[in-house]
Enzyme design. Structure first.
Site, short mmCIF file in Angstrom:
data_model
loop_
_atom_site.label_atom_id
_atom_site.label_comp_id
_atom_site.label_asym_id
_atom_site.label_seq_id
_atom_site.Cartn_x
_atom_site.Cartn_y
_atom_site.Cartn_z
N TYR A 170 0.87 -1.18 0.00
CA TYR A 170 0.00 0.00 0.00
C TYR A 170 0.90 1.23 0.00
O TYR A 170 2.09 1.14 -0.35
CB TYR A 170 -0.88 -0.12 1.25
CG TYR A 170 -1.97 0.88 1.43
CD1 TYR A 170 -2.90 1.13 0.43
CD2 TYR A 170 -2.08 1.59 2.64
CE1 TYR A 170 -3.91 2.05 0.64
CE2 TYR A 170 -3.09 2.50 2.84
CZ TYR A 170 -4.01 2.74 1.84
OH TYR A 170 -5.00 3.64 2.04
N ASN A 184 -0.60 11.90 -0.18
CA ASN A 184 0.11 10.64 -0.39
C ASN A 184 0.76 10.61 -1.76
O ASN A 184 0.29 11.29 -2.66
CB ASN A 184 -0.89 9.47 -0.28
CG ASN A 184 -1.46 9.37 1.11
OD1 ASN A 184 -0.75 9.35 2.09
ND2 ASN A 184 -2.79 9.34 1.19
N GLU A 198 -12.24 5.10 -6.22
CA GLU A 198 -10.91 5.40 -5.68
C GLU A 198 -10.08 6.18 -6.70
O GLU A 198 -9.96 5.78 -7.85
CB GLU A 198 -10.21 4.07 -5.36
CG GLU A 198 -8.98 4.18 -4.52
CD GLU A 198 -9.24 4.63 -3.10
OE1 GLU A 198 -10.08 4.03 -2.42
OE2 GLU A 198 -8.58 5.59 -2.66
N ASP A 199 -9.52 7.27 -6.25
CA ASP A 199 -8.53 8.03 -7.02
C ASP A 199 -9.02 8.51 -8.39
O ASP A 199 -8.31 8.45 -9.38
CB ASP A 199 -7.22 7.24 -7.12
CG ASP A 199 -6.53 7.13 -5.76
OD1 ASP A 199 -7.13 7.56 -4.76
OD2 ASP A 199 -5.40 6.61 -5.70
N ARG A 239 -6.17 10.28 -10.83
CA ARG A 239 -5.50 10.97 -9.72
C ARG A 239 -5.04 9.93 -8.72
O ARG A 239 -5.63 9.72 -7.67
CB ARG A 239 -6.47 11.97 -9.06
CG ARG A 239 -5.81 12.98 -8.14
CD ARG A 239 -6.41 12.93 -6.74
NE ARG A 239 -5.98 11.74 -6.04
CZ ARG A 239 -6.56 11.24 -4.96
NH1 ARG A 239 -7.60 11.80 -4.44
NH2 ARG A 239 -6.09 10.15 -4.37
N ASP A 245 -13.84 6.57 -1.31
CA ASP A 245 -12.89 6.45 -0.20
C ASP A 245 -12.10 7.74 0.00
O ASP A 245 -11.82 8.13 1.14
CB ASP A 245 -11.95 5.28 -0.51
CG ASP A 245 -10.91 5.07 0.56
OD1 ASP A 245 -11.29 5.09 1.74
OD2 ASP A 245 -9.74 4.89 0.21
N ASP A 246 -11.72 8.41 -1.07
CA ASP A 246 -10.90 9.62 -0.95
C ASP A 246 -11.69 10.75 -0.32
O ASP A 246 -11.13 11.61 0.36
CB ASP A 246 -10.38 10.05 -2.32
CG ASP A 246 -9.57 8.94 -2.96
OD1 ASP A 246 -8.56 8.55 -2.37
OD2 ASP A 246 -9.99 8.43 -4.01
N LYS A 296 -5.71 -1.82 -2.21
CA LYS A 296 -6.77 -1.52 -1.24
C LYS A 296 -7.52 -2.80 -0.87
O LYS A 296 -7.85 -3.02 0.30
CB LYS A 296 -7.75 -0.51 -1.85
CG LYS A 296 -7.13 0.87 -2.09
CD LYS A 296 -7.58 1.89 -1.08
CE LYS A 296 -6.74 3.15 -1.20
NZ LYS A 296 -6.99 4.14 -0.18
O1 LIG Z 1 -4.28 5.33 -0.61
C1 LIG Z 1 -4.00 6.07 0.35
O2 LIG Z 1 -2.99 5.99 1.03
C2 LIG Z 1 -4.99 7.14 0.72
C3 LIG Z 1 -5.81 7.48 -0.45
O3 LIG Z 1 -6.84 6.93 -0.69
C4 LIG Z 1 -5.26 8.45 -1.39
O4 LIG Z 1 -4.29 9.14 -1.08
O5 LIG Z 1 -5.80 8.51 -2.50
MG LIG Z 2 -7.29 7.11 -2.79
#
Ligand SMILES: O=C([O-])CC(=O)C(=O)O
Ligand SMILES: [Mg+2]
Length: 541
Positions: free
Chosen positions: A95, A400, A237-238, A148, A260-261, A166
């Protein structure tokens, strides 16, 4: 022949059934494995120790990532046994931060495929492609369009590393059984020219599709998922803000889904703040936050903090005004013409301010939260100003991976004279300043999304609500012990992430039952329900 009956070579090459050198003599004879393995038989514990020994010697984290990824493809039980044996060591590898590097180099390190790739060139056939996945009962999907990836930007199809990582943590940290998890990439192209020029790039070689055509493809994906896997949850996600916010709004009241973000990050930030207040002995309604970065992560955190303030009786509009946003064009003030609808509730009724440190001086926040994706913007002057304004300034550089953090742990502690309450999104090693040792907190959504996945899985929830994230935040904060607080720890120790996640899942599941959103009957003992759903990485007899 069902997979349970696989024999011989096929069994050794099925990651879910393979035990490698742990196959017993009886199994070797029953499954036709004799001669295919060296004669000695090892226990799972010895196999874990062997892998640990191998990995610890590797000279960089990307190599460790690859060894673990190969192990996941070869022997799933052992992979999860390794992760669970030492989550604090292995999380930064499968991760953030290492997964970010793996996404950047995706085409160059590609080995076995995992998950489902949905290129927009297959529009009209998404259901057909999804049907090629071998599992027929999928419950939890993590999907990205790669635009992203962490704070690293547009990585196109290379973003697949994120759903894979994830979901590995959903299993390792909260026990969601891996056979119910599906990583997905929606590939609509990439605007990353370096990738388009790279002969090893593995995604569609075209610029990103936008607008109605994009949304129609996302719609097709969601519809296909509903038809094939009606009990599933989709975790977004992202995605870039321009798509993340509209997608969440489009589906959040229609299906079981969350971003999640936006929501996971909000939950973990609120958890850190609630624990910080136990150190400062202050109330949440006494706080003022200034966010560096005004995207969907920032507004997501700001909104959840506002809701937590409102829960104690404060007017929600007043609460939102205590959460100010700052972006490339300065402080978000009501007179600005470039404010999106999702940012407007947090706009401040005051003169524009162009420099972040000036905004800190003017607004006198009790905490600053970095969600900009740009490193080093919490400068020495910013941290020193926060330390002048507050006895215990809250400083959360959340971007991150580690290379994108708004400041390092050492900088925050040093420049605040050791008074900062610090948490970063990605991990930092301990620092020593003037003979005093500081163990930096990692405020990452890993405290939220695996537990959320488990709660949704166990209850077969119909929807995901903000109340569930509020509950999750409280459930995390209450697991921080007085001893932890005395050591300046505002999150439960990473070593205990599994126990922590099960507790959070239990609390969230109770919230799901309370809200009438479960599709299974409410049991007398919700903790027992969660435990009965947990995957344990042990070999079946
Ligand atoms: O993945 C991670 O560490 C946290 C997160 O969702 C991101 O930064 O997009
Ligand atoms: Mg993320």
């Amino acid at each position: 022949m069902t997979s349970k009956q696989l024999t011989g070579y096929d069994r050794l090459h099925n990651a879910r059934l393979n035990k490698g050198t742990a196959f017993t003599e009886a199994e070797r004879s029953a499954f036709g494995l004799e001669g295919l393995l060296p004669p000695a038989m090892l226990s799972l514990e010895l196999q874990v120790a062997r892998r640990h020994d191998e990995i610890v010697r590797l000279e960089n984290d990307l190599l460790k990532y690859l060894v673990l990824s190969d192990l996941q493809a070869r022997n799933e039980t052992l992979f999860y046994a390794v992760l669970r044996s030492d989550p604090a060591t292995y999380m930064p590898i499968v991760y953030t931060p290492t997964v970010g590097e793996a996404c950047q180099k995706f085409g160059h390190i590609f080995r076995q495929p995992r998950g489902i790739y949905l290129p927009i060139s297959a529009r009209g056939r998404v259901k057909e492609l999804l049907s090629n996945w071998p599992e027929k009962d999928v419950r939890f999907i993590v999907v990205t369009d790669g635009e992203r990836i962490l704070g690293l930007g547009d990585l196109g199809a290379g973003g697949m590393g994120i759903p894979i990582g994830k979901l590995a943590l959903c299993t390792a940290c909260a026990g969601v059984p891996p056979q119910y998890c599906l990583p997905v990439v929606i590939d609509v192209g990439t605007n990353n020219q370096a990738l388009l020029d790279d002969p090893l790039y593995l995604g569609l070689r075209q610029s990103r599709v936008r607008g109605g055509e994009y949304m129609a493809f996302v719609d097709e994906f969601v519809t296909a998922v509903q038809q094939l896997y009606p009990k599933s949850c989709i975790q977004w996600e992202d995605f870039a803000n321009i798509n993340a916010v509209p997608i969440l709004e489009r589906y959040r009241n229609e299906i079981c889904t969350f971003n999640d973000d936006i929501q996971g990050t909000a939950g973990v930030a609120l958890a850190g703040i609630l624990a910080s207040l136990r150190i400062t002995k202050q109330k949440i309604t006494d706080q003022r936050f200034l966010f560096l970065g005004a995207g969907s992560a920032g507004t997501g955190i700001a909104e959840l903090i506002s809701k937590a303030m409102a829960e104690t009786g404060m007017d929600i509009h007043e609460a939102r005004r205590r959460n100010a946003l700052f972006d490339v064009n300065g402080l978000l003030v009501t007179s600005r013409k470039d404010i999106a609808d999702f940012q407007r509730p947090f706009a401040q009724d005051r003169q524009p301010i162009a420099k972040f440190v000036e905004a800190v001086k003017a607004l006198k926040p009790t905490g600053i939260i970095g969600v900009s994706g740009i490193p080093k913007l919490f400068t020495r002057e910013v941290v020193e100003t926060m330390a002048e304004l507050n006895q215990r300034p809250i400083i959360f550089p959340y971007s991150n991976p580690t290379s994108r953090s708004e400041c390092s742990a050492e900088e925050a502690y040093r420049w605040s004279g050791g008074r900062a309450i610090f948490a970063s999104g990605s991990p930092f090693p301990p620092v020593e300043i003037g003979g005093r040792k500081f163990v930096p907190n990692q405020g990452n959504n890993v405290y939220i999304f695996p537990a959320m996945a488990m709660a949704l899985f166990a209850t077969e929830a119909e929807r995901v609500t903000d109340e569930m994230f509020l509950t999750a935040a409280q459930a995390i904060a209450e697991q921080v012990s007085e001893d932890n607080l005395a050591a300046e720890l505002i999150y439960p120790p990473r070593e205990r992430i599994f126990a922590t996640s099960l507790h959070v899942a239990e609390r969230v599941a109770a919230c799901i039952f309370d809200q009438g959103l479960a599709r299974v009957p409410r049991p007398a003992d919700i903790g027992a329900l969660i435990r009965s759903c947990v995957y344990r990485p042990v070999y079946p007899e």
